[in-house]
Scaffold this motif. Sequence first.
Motif, PDB file in Angstrom:
ATOM      1  N   THR A   1       0.813  -1.219   0.000  1.00 13.73           N
ATOM      2  CA  THR A   1       0.000   0.000   0.000  1.00 13.73           C
ATOM      3  C   THR A   1       0.848   1.272   0.000  1.00 13.73           C
ATOM      4  O   THR A   1       0.304   2.360   0.154  1.00 13.73           O
ATOM      5  CB  THR A   1      -0.931   0.026   1.226  1.00 13.73           C
ATOM      6  OG1 THR A   1      -0.145  -0.012   2.413  1.00 13.73           O
ATOM      7  CG2 THR A   1      -1.919  -1.113   1.200  1.00 13.73           C
ATOM      8  N   MET A   2       2.157   1.131  -0.187  1.00 14.11           N
ATOM      9  CA  MET A   2       3.033   2.295  -0.184  1.00 14.11           C
ATOM     10  C   MET A   2       2.656   3.333  -1.243  1.00 14.11           C
ATOM     11  O   MET A   2       2.584   4.523  -0.932  1.00 14.11           O
ATOM     12  CB  MET A   2       4.488   1.876  -0.356  1.00 14.11           C
ATOM     13  CG  MET A   2       5.464   3.026  -0.238  1.00 14.11           C
ATOM     14  SD  MET A   2       7.175   2.523  -0.403  1.00 14.11           S
ATOM     15  CE  MET A   2       7.222   1.958  -2.076  1.00 14.11           C
ATOM     16  N   PRO A   3       2.360   2.974  -2.512  1.00 16.09           N
ATOM     17  CA  PRO A   3       1.970   4.003  -3.480  1.00 16.09           C
ATOM     18  C   PRO A   3       0.695   4.736  -3.072  1.00 16.09           C
ATOM     19  O   PRO A   3       0.587   5.955  -3.225  1.00 16.09           O
ATOM     20  CB  PRO A   3       1.753   3.215  -4.772  1.00 16.09           C
ATOM     21  CG  PRO A   3       2.519   1.975  -4.609  1.00 16.09           C
ATOM     22  CD  PRO A   3       2.514   1.668  -3.149  1.00 16.09           C
ATOM     23  N   GLU A   4      -0.265   3.997  -2.533  1.00 12.52           N
ATOM     24  CA  GLU A   4      -1.522   4.622  -2.115  1.00 12.52           C
ATOM     25  C   GLU A   4      -1.297   5.596  -0.966  1.00 12.52           C
ATOM     26  O   GLU A   4      -1.856   6.697  -0.943  1.00 12.52           O
ATOM     27  CB  GLU A   4      -2.511   3.531  -1.707  1.00 12.52           C
ATOM     28  CG  GLU A   4      -3.884   4.047  -1.405  1.00 12.52           C
ATOM     29  CD  GLU A   4      -4.846   2.914  -1.111  1.00 12.52           C
ATOM     30  OE1 GLU A   4      -5.945   3.216  -0.648  1.00 12.52           O
ATOM     31  OE2 GLU A   4      -4.490   1.741  -1.320  1.00 12.52           O
ATOM     32  N   ARG A   5      -0.452   5.217  -0.003  1.00  8.34           N
ATOM     33  CA  ARG A   5      -0.155   6.125   1.110  1.00  8.34           C
ATOM     34  C   ARG A   5       0.612   7.347   0.639  1.00  8.34           C
ATOM     35  O   ARG A   5       0.383   8.453   1.127  1.00  8.34           O
ATOM     36  CB  ARG A   5       0.620   5.384   2.200  1.00  8.34           C
ATOM     37  CG  ARG A   5      -0.264   4.410   2.986  1.00  8.34           C
ATOM     38  CD  ARG A   5       0.463   3.752   4.133  1.00  8.34           C
ATOM     39  NE  ARG A   5       1.349   2.701   3.605  1.00  8.34           N
ATOM     40  CZ  ARG A   5       2.643   2.646   3.817  1.00  8.34           C
ATOM     41  NH1 ARG A   5       3.242   3.543   4.542  1.00  8.34           N
ATOM     42  NH2 ARG A   5       3.364   1.666   3.297  1.00  8.34           N
TER      43      ARG A   5
ATOM     44  N   GLN B   1      -1.785  14.561  -1.242  1.00  6.60           N
ATOM     45  CA  GLN B   1      -3.053  15.067  -1.776  1.00  6.60           C
ATOM     46  C   GLN B   1      -3.056  15.097  -3.306  1.00  6.60           C
ATOM     47  O   GLN B   1      -3.405  16.098  -3.924  1.00  6.60           O
ATOM     48  CB  GLN B   1      -3.345  16.471  -1.218  1.00  6.60           C
ATOM     49  CG  GLN B   1      -3.412  16.573   0.278  1.00  6.60           C
ATOM     50  CD  GLN B   1      -4.592  15.821   0.857  1.00  6.60           C
ATOM     51  OE1 GLN B   1      -5.669  15.850   0.277  1.00  6.60           O
ATOM     52  NE2 GLN B   1      -4.399  15.152   1.963  1.00  6.60           N
ATOM     53  N   LYS B   2      -2.678  14.001  -3.933  1.00  3.34           N
ATOM     54  CA  LYS B   2      -2.625  13.915  -5.390  1.00  3.34           C
ATOM     55  C   LYS B   2      -4.033  13.788  -5.962  1.00  3.34           C
ATOM     56  O   LYS B   2      -4.932  13.217  -5.342  1.00  3.34           O
ATOM     57  CB  LYS B   2      -1.812  12.697  -5.837  1.00  3.34           C
ATOM     58  CG  LYS B   2      -0.401  12.680  -5.340  1.00  3.34           C
ATOM     59  CD  LYS B   2       0.483  13.461  -6.222  1.00  3.34           C
ATOM     60  CE  LYS B   2       1.900  13.264  -5.737  1.00  3.34           C
ATOM     61  NZ  LYS B   2       2.864  14.016  -6.372  1.00  3.34           N
ATOM     62  N   LEU B   3      -4.214  14.320  -7.166  1.00  6.85           N
ATOM     63  CA  LEU B   3      -5.503  14.206  -7.845  1.00  6.85           C
ATOM     64  C   LEU B   3      -5.762  12.779  -8.298  1.00  6.85           C
ATOM     65  O   LEU B   3      -6.904  12.344  -8.375  1.00  6.85           O
ATOM     66  CB  LEU B   3      -5.536  15.137  -9.063  1.00  6.85           C
ATOM     67  CG  LEU B   3      -5.484  16.624  -8.760  1.00  6.85           C
ATOM     68  CD1 LEU B   3      -5.385  17.402 -10.055  1.00  6.85           C
ATOM     69  CD2 LEU B   3      -6.709  17.041  -7.987  1.00  6.85           C
ATOM     70  N   GLN B   4      -4.704  12.042  -8.589  1.00  7.57           N
ATOM     71  CA  GLN B   4      -4.831  10.692  -9.121  1.00  7.57           C
ATOM     72  C   GLN B   4      -4.879   9.631  -8.018  1.00  7.57           C
ATOM     73  O   GLN B   4      -4.583   8.477  -8.256  1.00  7.57           O
ATOM     74  CB  GLN B   4      -3.700  10.412 -10.109  1.00  7.57           C
ATOM     75  CG  GLN B   4      -2.318  10.414  -9.517  1.00  7.57           C
ATOM     76  CD  GLN B   4      -1.627  11.755  -9.560  1.00  7.57           C
ATOM     77  OE1 GLN B   4      -2.273  12.773  -9.606  1.00  7.57           O
ATOM     78  NE2 GLN B   4      -0.314  11.749  -9.541  1.00  7.57           N
ATOM     79  N   PHE B   5      -5.288  10.009  -6.824  1.00  7.87           N
ATOM     80  CA  PHE B   5      -5.294   9.083  -5.680  1.00  7.87           C
ATOM     81  C   PHE B   5      -6.150   7.848  -5.953  1.00  7.87           C
ATOM     82  O   PHE B   5      -5.759   6.725  -5.649  1.00  7.87           O
ATOM     83  CB  PHE B   5      -5.796   9.808  -4.430  1.00  7.87           C
ATOM     84  CG  PHE B   5      -6.043   8.901  -3.262  1.00  7.87           C
ATOM     85  CD1 PHE B   5      -4.985   8.282  -2.621  1.00  7.87           C
ATOM     86  CD2 PHE B   5      -7.320   8.646  -2.820  1.00  7.87           C
ATOM     87  CE1 PHE B   5      -5.193   7.434  -1.559  1.00  7.87           C
ATOM     88  CE2 PHE B   5      -7.544   7.801  -1.756  1.00  7.87           C
ATOM     89  CZ  PHE B   5      -6.479   7.201  -1.120  1.00  7.87           C
ATOM     90  N   GLU B   6      -7.334   8.039  -6.522  1.00 12.56           N
ATOM     91  CA  GLU B   6      -8.222   6.890  -6.767  1.00 12.56           C
ATOM     92  C   GLU B   6      -7.628   5.935  -7.792  1.00 12.56           C
ATOM     93  O   GLU B   6      -7.772   4.720  -7.677  1.00 12.56           O
ATOM     94  CB  GLU B   6      -9.601   7.363  -7.248  1.00 12.56           C
ATOM     95  CG  GLU B   6     -10.447   7.967  -6.155  1.00 12.56           C
ATOM     96  CD  GLU B   6     -10.291   9.471  -6.095  1.00 12.56           C
ATOM     97  OE1 GLU B   6      -9.654  10.038  -7.007  1.00 12.56           O
ATOM     98  OE2 GLU B   6     -10.789  10.070  -5.139  1.00 12.56           O
ATOM     99  N   ILE B   7      -6.955   6.479  -8.804  1.00  8.60           N
ATOM    100  CA  ILE B   7      -6.345   5.620  -9.822  1.00  8.60           C
ATOM    101  C   ILE B   7      -5.232   4.783  -9.192  1.00  8.60           C
ATOM    102  O   ILE B   7      -5.110   3.591  -9.467  1.00  8.60           O
ATOM    103  CB  ILE B   7      -5.805   6.471 -10.988  1.00  8.60           C
ATOM    104  CG1 ILE B   7      -6.954   7.217 -11.664  1.00  8.60           C
ATOM    105  CG2 ILE B   7      -5.078   5.614 -11.995  1.00  8.60           C
ATOM    106  CD1 ILE B   7      -6.507   8.254 -12.664  1.00  8.60           C
ATOM    107  N   VAL B   8      -4.433   5.405  -8.341  1.00  6.54           N
ATOM    108  CA  VAL B   8      -3.352   4.686  -7.652  1.00  6.54           C
ATOM    109  C   VAL B   8      -3.934   3.594  -6.760  1.00  6.54           C
ATOM    110  O   VAL B   8      -3.413   2.477  -6.703  1.00  6.54           O
ATOM    111  CB  VAL B   8      -2.479   5.668  -6.845  1.00  6.54           C
ATOM    112  CG1 VAL B   8      -1.475   4.930  -5.987  1.00  6.54           C
ATOM    113  CG2 VAL B   8      -1.767   6.639  -7.772  1.00  6.54           C
TER     114      VAL B   8
ATOM    115  N   ALA C   1       3.188   0.751 -11.863  1.00  5.41           N
ATOM    116  CA  ALA C   1       2.480   1.878 -12.473  1.00  5.41           C
ATOM    117  C   ALA C   1       1.860   2.770 -11.401  1.00  5.41           C
ATOM    118  O   ALA C   1       1.902   4.005 -11.500  1.00  5.41           O
ATOM    119  CB  ALA C   1       1.403   1.375 -13.431  1.00  5.41           C
ATOM    120  N   GLY C   2       1.281   2.172 -10.363  1.00 11.81           N
ATOM    121  CA  GLY C   2       0.718   2.958  -9.267  1.00 11.81           C
ATOM    122  C   GLY C   2       1.790   3.730  -8.520  1.00 11.81           C
ATOM    123  O   GLY C   2       1.580   4.887  -8.129  1.00 11.81           O
ATOM    124  N   LEU C   3       2.944   3.121  -8.331  1.00 11.79           N
ATOM    125  CA  LEU C   3       4.055   3.810  -7.660  1.00 11.79           C
ATOM    126  C   LEU C   3       4.542   4.990  -8.478  1.00 11.79           C
ATOM    127  O   LEU C   3       4.748   6.089  -7.954  1.00 11.79           O
ATOM    128  CB  LEU C   3       5.196   2.826  -7.408  1.00 11.79           C
ATOM    129  CG  LEU C   3       6.422   3.375  -6.692  1.00 11.79           C
ATOM    130  CD1 LEU C   3       6.048   3.805  -5.283  1.00 11.79           C
ATOM    131  CD2 LEU C   3       7.513   2.344  -6.655  1.00 11.79           C
TER     132      LEU C   3
END
Length: 153
Positions: A50-54, A60-67, A85-87
């Motif tokens: 879950t490191m990329p999501e955290r 506060q990235k706009l692409q949080f949901e995509i990650v 890709a998420g990272l």
Amino acid sequence: MTELLHPAATKHLPAFITAPGGTDVLMIAMAVILVLAILLFGSLFFRLHTMPERMAHRSQKLQFEIVAVLGLLALFTHIHLFWVAGLLLAMIDIPDFGGSLSRIAGSTEKIAGFKPGEGAVELPSEAIEEKGDDGATNAPTEGSSKEKEVVHA
């Protein structure tokens, strides 16, 4: 323990060998260590996963949901490319075009004479009205040859 020794056994047995019917302390200790190791490894795996999501949530990235979706896809499909890709997506900063576009839309509405946010209203086809020569609005008729004025957002 000496009275129950097998005749082929040596006289000096190691301390971890138990007598028949006794409790094997080493086996119980190793079972506890194994369970703790599995729990710690699983916790470390999920924290790494879950490191990329955290990272995206913290900044506060706009692409949080995509990650977050890429992280779930990587977890359930075991395709590591989704995690990479998420990272990468969590590390880059996508510019915010929404703020500029909303300012442009607000200015365009102001020029057109609408109040802010009023230009996005779409009228149903029955409510389209035809303007007459005197500036009054009349309901459209079937035989009318005048052009219909349509308001688009």
